[in-house]
Design a protein around this motif. Structure first.
Motif, mmCIF file in Angstrom:
data_model
loop_
_atom_site.group_PDB
_atom_site.id
_atom_site.type_symbol
_atom_site.label_atom_id
_atom_site.label_comp_id
_atom_site.label_asym_id
_atom_site.label_seq_id
_atom_site.Cartn_x
_atom_site.Cartn_y
_atom_site.Cartn_z
ATOM 1 N N CYS A 1 38.954 42.123 52.917
ATOM 2 C CA CYS A 1 37.687 41.611 52.378
ATOM 3 C C CYS A 1 37.502 40.166 52.835
ATOM 4 O O CYS A 1 38.469 39.461 53.103
ATOM 5 C CB CYS A 1 37.704 41.638 50.848
ATOM 6 S SG CYS A 1 37.645 43.274 50.150
ATOM 7 N N SER B 1 38.615 48.313 44.012
ATOM 8 C CA SER B 1 37.449 48.484 44.865
ATOM 9 C C SER B 1 37.929 48.676 46.292
ATOM 10 O O SER B 1 38.165 47.711 47.010
ATOM 11 C CB SER B 1 36.516 47.267 44.782
ATOM 12 O OG SER B 1 35.390 47.447 45.608
ATOM 13 N N GLY C 1 36.254 38.342 39.260
ATOM 14 C CA GLY C 1 35.945 38.749 40.618
ATOM 15 C C GLY C 1 36.862 38.176 41.675
ATOM 16 O O GLY C 1 36.595 38.308 42.877
ATOM 17 N N HIS C 2 37.953 37.536 41.242
ATOM 18 C CA HIS C 2 38.927 36.991 42.186
ATOM 19 C C HIS C 2 40.044 38.001 42.415
ATOM 20 O O HIS C 2 40.253 38.902 41.595
ATOM 21 C CB HIS C 2 39.519 35.690 41.636
ATOM 22 C CG HIS C 2 38.497 34.637 41.344
ATOM 23 N ND1 HIS C 2 37.664 34.118 42.308
ATOM 24 C CD2 HIS C 2 38.168 34.007 40.176
ATOM 25 C CE1 HIS C 2 36.868 33.212 41.772
ATOM 26 N NE2 HIS C 2 37.146 33.132 40.470
ATOM 27 N N SER D 1 37.360 50.046 36.895
ATOM 28 C CA SER D 1 37.994 49.045 36.043
ATOM 29 C C SER D 1 39.219 49.622 35.347
ATOM 30 O O SER D 1 39.393 50.839 35.267
ATOM 31 C CB SER D 1 36.994 48.518 35.020
ATOM 32 O OG SER D 1 36.501 49.579 34.216
ATOM 33 N N THR E 1 40.394 45.563 38.547
ATOM 34 C CA THR E 1 39.308 46.447 38.975
ATOM 35 C C THR E 1 39.538 46.816 40.427
ATOM 36 O O THR E 1 39.633 45.949 41.290
ATOM 37 C CB THR E 1 37.941 45.754 38.824
ATOM 38 O OG1 THR E 1 37.709 45.500 37.434
ATOM 39 C CG2 THR E 1 36.825 46.629 39.356
ATOM 40 N N SER F 1 33.710 50.833 42.315
ATOM 41 C CA SER F 1 34.700 50.025 41.613
ATOM 42 C C SER F 1 35.186 50.787 40.386
ATOM 43 O O SER F 1 34.412 51.480 39.723
ATOM 44 C CB SER F 1 34.092 48.681 41.192
ATOM 45 O OG SER F 1 33.723 47.928 42.329
ATOM 46 N N PHE G 1 40.704 43.277 41.771
ATOM 47 C CA PHE G 1 40.063 42.039 41.342
ATOM 48 C C PHE G 1 40.207 41.847 39.838
ATOM 49 O O PHE G 1 40.274 42.818 39.073
ATOM 50 C CB PHE G 1 38.582 42.063 41.734
ATOM 51 C CG PHE G 1 38.373 42.166 43.218
ATOM 52 C CD1 PHE G 1 38.294 41.033 44.000
ATOM 53 C CD2 PHE G 1 38.287 43.407 43.832
ATOM 54 C CE1 PHE G 1 38.120 41.118 45.367
ATOM 55 C CE2 PHE G 1 38.115 43.515 45.208
ATOM 56 C CZ PHE G 1 38.031 42.362 45.978
#
Length: 197
Positions: free
Chosen positions: A7, A137, A110-111, A151, A135, A149, A106
């Protein structure tokens, strides 16, 4: 060529050898029993639990694939285990693949999620392992299918360094399933040995 496209992200955080969840028992200490069929690839063999459902592979890079059921009485999605093998000169290093796996998980902000990475040796084979929760993805683009995604997921990965080509084990599924299967997964990885003649 590595099997996962990284990514576009900042620095990937790897907590080397640190625990990022409650301490998990190791199969090397917990006395987990392992019974099932033998899985052979690249001159090596492993013992795989009989309760895992073997799935026909659809890619030449996938040497083996299984569905992992939820414990009896629980409903919902199970897990997936895939063994990737690219031959003697492809696939990338343990560090590269672990970073790629971390790039699919993540945290709430979102990191890249914190990861526990460990290294050991079994039967003369160097093994690198990672466990991550967050999460999930998967970032390999599939034409016509938007990324999905998931979770409260987990990922366990292991890279076995083998003269005939590295093997890459990836186990993904709901966090509770991954946590419950950590000792068993360790036992499977440590069952590695040269193929019987």
């Amino acid at each position: 060529m590595r099997w996962v496209i990284l990514c576009a992200m900042g620095v990937v955080f790897i907590a080397e050898g640190q625990t990022v969840r409650a301490a998990h028992p190791s199969a090397r200490d917990a006395g987990v029993s392992l019974y099932g069929p033998t899985f052979k690839v690249a001159g090596l063999q492993f013992t795989v639990p009989s309760k895992w459902q073997s799935i026909p592979v659809e890619s030449p890079a996938r040497a083996g694939q299984w569905r992992v059921p939820l414990p009896h009485g629980l409903e919902g999605e199970g897990g997936e285990v895939v063994v990737f093998y690219f031959g003697p000169t492809a696939g990338g290093s343990a560090k590269e693949n672990i970073e790629d796996w971390i790039g699919t998980m993540f945290d709430a902000a979102g990191h890249p999620a914190a990861a526990e990475v460990k290294h050991h040796e079994t039967g003369g084979f160097k093994i690198s392992q990672v466990i991550i929760f967050g999460t999930y993805s998967q970032n390999v683009p599939i034409p016509g299918i938007p990324p999905q995604s998931k979770s409260n997921y987990g990922l366990m990965g292991a890279v076995i360094e083998n003269p005939q080509g590295f093997l890459y084990w990836r186990f993904t599924g709901p966090e509770s399933l991954i946590t419950a299967n950590l000792p068993l997964f360790n036992k499977i990885i440590d069952s590695v040995k040269p193929q019987d003649k």
